[in-house]
Design an enzyme around this catalytic site. Structure first.
Site, short mmCIF file in Angstrom:
data_model
loop_
_atom_site.label_atom_id
_atom_site.label_comp_id
_atom_site.label_asym_id
_atom_site.label_seq_id
_atom_site.Cartn_x
_atom_site.Cartn_y
_atom_site.Cartn_z
N HIS A 1 0.84 -1.20 0.00
CA HIS A 1 0.00 0.00 0.00
C HIS A 1 0.88 1.25 0.00
O HIS A 1 2.10 1.17 0.21
CB HIS A 1 -0.97 0.00 1.20
CG HIS A 1 -0.31 0.06 2.54
ND1 HIS A 1 0.43 -0.98 3.06
CD2 HIS A 1 -0.30 1.03 3.50
CE1 HIS A 1 0.86 -0.67 4.26
NE2 HIS A 1 0.44 0.56 4.55
N HIS B 1 1.51 3.84 1.87
CA HIS B 1 1.95 4.58 3.05
C HIS B 1 3.47 4.58 3.03
O HIS B 1 4.10 3.57 2.67
CB HIS B 1 1.42 3.96 4.34
CG HIS B 1 0.02 4.40 4.67
ND1 HIS B 1 -0.78 3.75 5.60
CD2 HIS B 1 -0.73 5.44 4.20
CE1 HIS B 1 -1.95 4.37 5.68
NE2 HIS B 1 -1.94 5.38 4.83
N ASP C 1 6.01 4.28 4.97
CA ASP C 1 6.87 3.27 5.60
C ASP C 1 6.86 1.94 4.86
O ASP C 1 7.53 0.99 5.27
CB ASP C 1 6.50 3.07 7.08
CG ASP C 1 5.05 2.70 7.29
OD1 ASP C 1 4.19 3.20 6.57
OD2 ASP C 1 4.77 1.90 8.21
N HIS C 2 6.12 1.90 3.75
CA HIS C 2 6.08 0.68 2.94
C HIS C 2 6.58 0.87 1.51
O HIS C 2 6.74 -0.12 0.79
CB HIS C 2 4.66 0.10 2.93
CG HIS C 2 4.21 -0.37 4.27
ND1 HIS C 2 4.25 -1.70 4.66
CD2 HIS C 2 3.73 0.31 5.34
CE1 HIS C 2 3.82 -1.80 5.90
NE2 HIS C 2 3.49 -0.59 6.34
N HIS D 1 -7.35 -1.38 5.30
CA HIS D 1 -6.53 -0.41 6.02
C HIS D 1 -7.09 0.98 5.73
O HIS D 1 -8.16 1.12 5.14
CB HIS D 1 -5.07 -0.56 5.56
CG HIS D 1 -4.08 0.17 6.41
ND1 HIS D 1 -4.15 0.20 7.78
CD2 HIS D 1 -2.98 0.91 6.05
CE1 HIS D 1 -3.13 0.91 8.25
NE2 HIS D 1 -2.42 1.38 7.22
N ASP E 1 -0.34 -4.07 6.74
CA ASP E 1 -1.24 -3.28 7.58
C ASP E 1 -2.72 -3.58 7.28
O ASP E 1 -3.18 -3.41 6.15
CB ASP E 1 -0.99 -1.79 7.36
CG ASP E 1 0.45 -1.41 7.70
OD1 ASP E 1 1.28 -2.31 7.81
OD2 ASP E 1 0.72 -0.21 7.83
N HIS F 1 5.87 -5.30 12.42
CA HIS F 1 5.26 -3.98 12.30
C HIS F 1 4.91 -3.44 13.68
O HIS F 1 3.87 -2.84 13.92
CB HIS F 1 4.00 -4.03 11.42
CG HIS F 1 3.62 -2.69 10.85
ND1 HIS F 1 2.71 -1.87 11.45
CD2 HIS F 1 4.04 -2.03 9.75
CE1 HIS F 1 2.56 -0.77 10.73
NE2 HIS F 1 3.37 -0.84 9.69
#
Length: 301
Positions: free
Chosen positions: A60, A62, A64-65, A140, A210, A268
């Site tokens: 996804h 975001h 941090d990914h 999410h 997530d 995570h």
């Protein structure tokens, strides 16, 4: 099957911890899953060869990914990569990456392909003669997918003494390993199960990034060899998990139990906690075995 954890903490990178990224090696294929900041440095630290990575799967959008993705793409060019690279991720990822390349007047020395995802149902997104990859729809704050990697069955094992007993020419060995029966010169048929044994059981890996607790995930990943499931919060903070659309330790364990998974890896972790050992203790009340993802750790199954 080998899993290299490059990063496994939530949101903010810390001095000794990276956000989510991992490399899965399955049936001689290597796949990069998510690409948080610092991923390319972690890949080097774990001595994984850049050119071995031909597919990248982003769960996804975001940061941090996937914030490490443009850096990795650029580094590949600096190293004069020629091997094509395929990126699978949510719709919009192509626009983001191409804009970064355009505004920095950069280019790739290799073919770069984007496969944008928007279906909310499981779909087959990659397949070759050794491995297949399906999406696992998650829930999410933004559109998100997990990924199910499944090994293709290998050839059957030749029982050489049995084959020689029937004086079968070596020219037929390959077709025998593929499961074919053999007709002898006298016209009789020798069944394949007399000449071979079953191949090793196939291995599979489910990556669930997530997501809120979503029990229906278990239906798609039944009997998976290893499941990675996010466990951002401890049980006592289930209210935070619900409001941020994340999962807790016990929820990750319940998914593993419902799926009859062979192994559970959790990660995570929220950085609010001083130690991650309690994550394992809590999850182990509901499922075993449980393993803690940690930066630099390598799992073999």
């Amino acid at each position: 099957m080998q899993l290299d954890i490059l990063g496994c903490y939530s949101a903010t990178p810390r001095t000794f911890n990276n956000p989510t990224a991992q490399v899965l090696t399955l049936n001689h294929r290597q796949f990069l899953i998510d690409c948080g900041e610092g991923t390319q440095v972690a890949i080097r630290k774990q001595k994984i060869k850049f050119n071995k990575i031909k597919q990248i799967f982003i769960s996804h959008l975001h940061g941090d990914h996937f914030f490490g993705l443009i850096g990795l793409i650029s580094t590949f060019s600096l190293l004069n990569r020629q091997t094509e690279l395929h990126i699978y991720g949510p719709k919009g990822i192509k626009q983001i990456i191409l804009l970064q390349l355009k505004l920095s007047k950069s280019y790739t020395s290799y073919p770069l392909y984007f496969h944008e995802l928007e279906s909310k149902e499981p779909e087959l997104i990659f397949e070759d003669d050794k491995v297949s990859v399906q999406t696992i729809p998650l829930q999410h704050r933004v559109y998100a997918n997990g990924f199910l990697f499944t090994e293709k069955p290998g050839d059957r094992k030749l029982l050489i003494e049995e084959v020689q007993k029937y004086d079968i020419d070596v020219a037929y060995y390959r077709s025998i390993k593929k499961g074919k029966d053999i007709r002898l010169d006298n016209g009789s048929i020798v069944k394949n199960e007399l000449l071979t044994s079953a191949p090793p059981p196939v291995k599979s890996y489910a990556f669930c990034s997530d997501t809120v607790y979503k029990p229906e995930i278990a239906n798609q990943i039944q009997n998976v060899t290893a499941l990675y499931h996010e466990a951002t919060f401890l049980e006592k903070h289930e209210d935070l998990a619900k409001s941020t659309k994340h999962s807790t330790t016990n929820q990750a364990a319940l998914i593993a139990k419902k799926a009859n998974a062979k192994n559970l890896i959790i990660g995570h972790y929220s950085t609010r906690y001083k130690s991650i050992e309690i994550f394992k203790e809590e999850a182990s009340r509901y499922f075993n075995p449980v393993y803690l993802a940690q930066d630099g750790k390598v799992f073999e199954f």
